[in-house]
Motif scaffolding. Structure first.
Motif, short mmCIF file in Angstrom:
data_model
loop_
_atom_site.label_atom_id
_atom_site.label_comp_id
_atom_site.label_asym_id
_atom_site.label_seq_id
_atom_site.Cartn_x
_atom_site.Cartn_y
_atom_site.Cartn_z
N GLY A 39 44.74 65.33 -28.68
CA GLY A 39 45.62 64.03 -28.60
C GLY A 39 45.90 63.77 -27.24
N GLY A 41 43.61 62.05 -25.19
CA GLY A 41 43.30 60.81 -24.98
C GLY A 41 41.85 60.73 -24.44
N LYS A 42 41.14 62.08 -25.20
CA LYS A 42 39.44 61.83 -24.96
C LYS A 42 38.65 61.16 -25.64
N THR A 43 38.89 61.11 -26.79
CA THR A 43 38.07 60.17 -27.81
C THR A 43 38.48 58.56 -27.44
N THR A 44 39.83 58.26 -27.34
CA THR A 44 40.13 57.25 -26.92
C THR A 44 39.35 56.59 -25.52
N GLN A 83 33.17 61.98 -32.58
CA GLN A 83 33.87 63.19 -33.14
C GLN A 83 33.52 63.02 -34.68
N HIS A 187 36.61 71.75 -26.99
CA HIS A 187 37.34 72.71 -26.66
C HIS A 187 37.06 73.95 -26.50
N1 LIG Z 1 43.56 54.59 -34.36
C1 LIG Z 1 44.78 55.05 -33.92
N2 LIG Z 1 45.87 54.68 -34.06
C2 LIG Z 1 47.02 55.18 -33.61
N3 LIG Z 1 47.18 56.02 -32.72
C3 LIG Z 1 45.58 56.60 -32.42
C4 LIG Z 1 44.61 56.00 -32.95
N4 LIG Z 1 43.51 56.75 -32.28
C5 LIG Z 1 44.23 57.94 -31.29
N5 LIG Z 1 45.65 57.69 -31.50
C6 LIG Z 1 46.46 58.32 -30.71
O1 LIG Z 1 46.19 58.54 -29.69
C7 LIG Z 1 46.41 59.68 -28.88
C8 LIG Z 1 44.82 60.27 -28.38
O2 LIG Z 1 43.94 60.36 -29.21
P1 LIG Z 1 42.49 60.89 -29.22
O3 LIG Z 1 41.90 60.85 -30.09
O4 LIG Z 1 42.15 59.92 -28.08
O5 LIG Z 1 42.84 62.32 -28.43
P2 LIG Z 1 41.70 63.40 -28.04
O6 LIG Z 1 42.06 63.85 -26.93
O7 LIG Z 1 40.31 62.96 -28.58
O8 LIG Z 1 42.07 64.68 -29.03
P3 LIG Z 1 41.32 65.70 -30.04
O9 LIG Z 1 41.03 66.85 -28.98
O10 LIG Z 1 42.22 66.14 -30.91
O11 LIG Z 1 40.10 64.88 -30.37
C9 LIG Z 1 46.72 60.67 -30.02
O12 LIG Z 1 48.34 60.98 -29.62
C10 LIG Z 1 46.37 59.88 -31.22
O13 LIG Z 1 47.51 60.05 -32.13
#
Ligand SMILES: Nc1ncnc2c1ncn2[C@@H]1O[C@H](COP(=O)(O)OP(=O)(O)OP(=O)(O)O)[C@@H](O)[C@H]1O
Ligand SMILES: [Mg+2]
Length: 313
Positions: A39, A41-44, A83, A187
Motif C-alpha cells: 500500500g 504507492g509503488k504500483t500506483t 503485479q 518485497h
Molecule cells: N483502484 C484503486 N482504488 C482505490 N484505492 C486504491 C486503488 N489502487 C490502489 N489503491 C490504494 O492506494 C494505495 C497504494 O496502493 P498501491 O497498489 O500503489 O500500493 P503498492 O505499494 O503497490 O502495494 P503492494 O506492495 O501491496 O503491491 C493503497 O492504500 C491502496 O489501497
C-alpha cells in the motif's frame, strides 16, 4: 541520459491520495528498485509511469515524453509486467505469445521470448495449467517481446522458485547491461540489494529514503554483535554498545575494524566474545527502520521514527 524522471508526482484513487509528492530519476541502463510496504504507492507510481493513468499532480517523463499524453511515442518503447497479469486461461502459452506479438512492433521471435523467460517446452500448455511462478514467467516473456528500452517490473519474481528467480535476475542484469532501463518493485530486499544500483523506499505515498544502493548502505555502516562476557560492564568495552537479552551490539561505520578492536581488547583480558557476528548493513535493516510496521510505530512519522531508532543505539 535520464530515462525516467518523476517530479513531485501525486495520484489519488477515489479521493485517497496514494502517491503524495514523489520525485526520483532513473538513468539509462540503470536498475532502480522502488520499495515499500503493502500500500506504499509503488504500483500506483508504475501505472502512471506506464501511461495507464494520468498524473494527479507533478510530472513524469519516460524517455523524454509524457507517458500519458504522448502514449504513442512511449508505449512501443516500454515493456511492463503488471503485479496482476490478466491472461486468457484457455489459450496456450504459444497462442498467448503470438497474440501479443500481433500488437507489438518488430517483436522477438516467440521461441526467443519463451527461452528468455525459461518457458521453453511449455508452448503447448494452456495458461490455466501453468503454475503461479510459470504465469509470472509468461508475463516476463510478454514484457520482453518488443525489446523495450524501458522495462517496468512490478514484483516480477513473486511466486518464482529460487532457480527461476536467479534465472530472472540474470535476464534483468543482461538487459540492463545492453542499455535497457529497469524499474522494479519487490518485497524481496535481498533481490533489490543484489540487482539494483539505486533505489527509493516509499511509505504512505512518500519517499522516505533514496539514493545509490552501495552508497546508501555504506553510509549506514554495519554492526558487530556478541554475547557480553559475564562480569563485564559495557563501560569497560573499548567501543559503545547497546545490550539487549545479553547480546551486545556495536554499530560502526567499519564493522571489520570495530570487530578487530573488540577482539584485541578481549584477547588482552583472556576473554572470549562468544557468538561474534560481523555484518555490513543490509537493505533489510534500512527498510525495517524506515518503513516500520504501522501497528508498532506508535503513530510516529516514518522518518522521525527512523531517527529515534538510530538515537537509541
Ligand atoms: N483502484 C484503486 N482504488 C482505490 N484505492 C486504491 C486503488 N489502487 C490502489 N489503491 C490504494 O492506494 C494505495 C497504494 O496502493 P498501491 O497498489 O500503489 O500500493 P503498492 O505499494 O503497490 O502495494 P503492494 O506492495 O501491496 O503491491 C493503497 O492504500 C491502496 O489501497
Ligand atoms: Mg503493488
Amino acid at each position: 541520459m535520464t530515462a525516467i524522471e518523476v517530479n513531485g508526482l501525486r495520484k489519488s484513487h477515489q479521493g485517497f491520495e496514494a502517491v503524495r509528492g514523489v520525485s526520483f530519476e532513473v538513468a539509462e541502463g540503470e536498475i532502480f528498485a522502488l520499495l515499500g510496504r503493502n500500500g506504499a504507492g509503488k504500483t500506483t507510481t508504475i501505472e502512471v509511469l506506464a501511461g495507464f493513468q494520468r498524473a494527479g499532480g507533478g510530472s513524469v517523463r519516460v524517455l523524454g515524453h509524457d507517458p500519458y499524453a504522448e502514449r504513442a511515442a512511449v508505449r512501443p518503447r516500454t515493456g511492463i509486467m503488471l503485479q496482476e497479469a490478466g491472461f486468457f486461461p484457455e489459450l496456450t502459452v504459444a497462442q498467448t505469445v503470438d497474440a501479443w506479438r500481433g500488437f507489438t512492433d518488430a517483436p522477438r521471435p516467440r521461441d526467443e521470448a519463451l527461452e528468455l523467460a525459461g518457458l521453453t517446452g511449455r508452448s503447448g500448455t494452456r495458461v490455466r495449467q501453468l503454475s503461479g511462478g510459470e504465469k509470472r514467467r509468461l508475463d516476463l516473456a510478454l514484457a520482453l517481446l518488443g525489446r523495450p528500452d524501458v522495462l517496468f517490473l512490478d514484483e516480477p519474481t513473486t511466486g518464482m522458485d529460487p532457480q527461476a528467480r536467479a534465472a530472472t535476475w540474470t535476464v534483468i542484469r543482461d538487459l540492463a547491461a545492453t542499455g535497457t532501463t529497469i524499474l522494479l518493485t519487490t518485497h524481496y530486499l535481498e533481490e533489490a540489494q543484489r540487482l539494483a544500483s539505486s533505489m527509493a523506499i516509499m511509505d504512505e505515498g512518500r519517499i522516505v529514503a533514496s539514493g545509490g544502493m552501495a552508497e546508501t548502505l555504506a553510509a549506514r555502516g554495519g554492526r558487530v554483535a556478541f554475547r557480553l562476557p559475564a562480569h563485564v560492564r559495557t563501560d569497560e568495552l573499548p567501543l559503545p554498545v547497546t545490550v539487549a537479552d545479553g547480546l551486545a551490539v556495536c554499530r560502526a561505520p567499519d564493522p571489520d575494524l570495530a570487530a578487530q578492536t573488540l577482539l584485541t581488547w578481549a584477547a588482552e583480558r583472556g576473554l572470549r566474545l562468544e557468538g561474534l557476528e560481523v555484518r555490513a548493513a543490509t537493505l533489510e535493516d534500512l527498510f525495517l527502520e524506515l518503513a516500520p510496521d504501522a501497528r508498532s510505530a506508535e503513530g510516529a512519522r516514518p522518518a522521525e521514527n527512523a531517527r529515534s531508532t538510530e538515537d537509541a543505539r
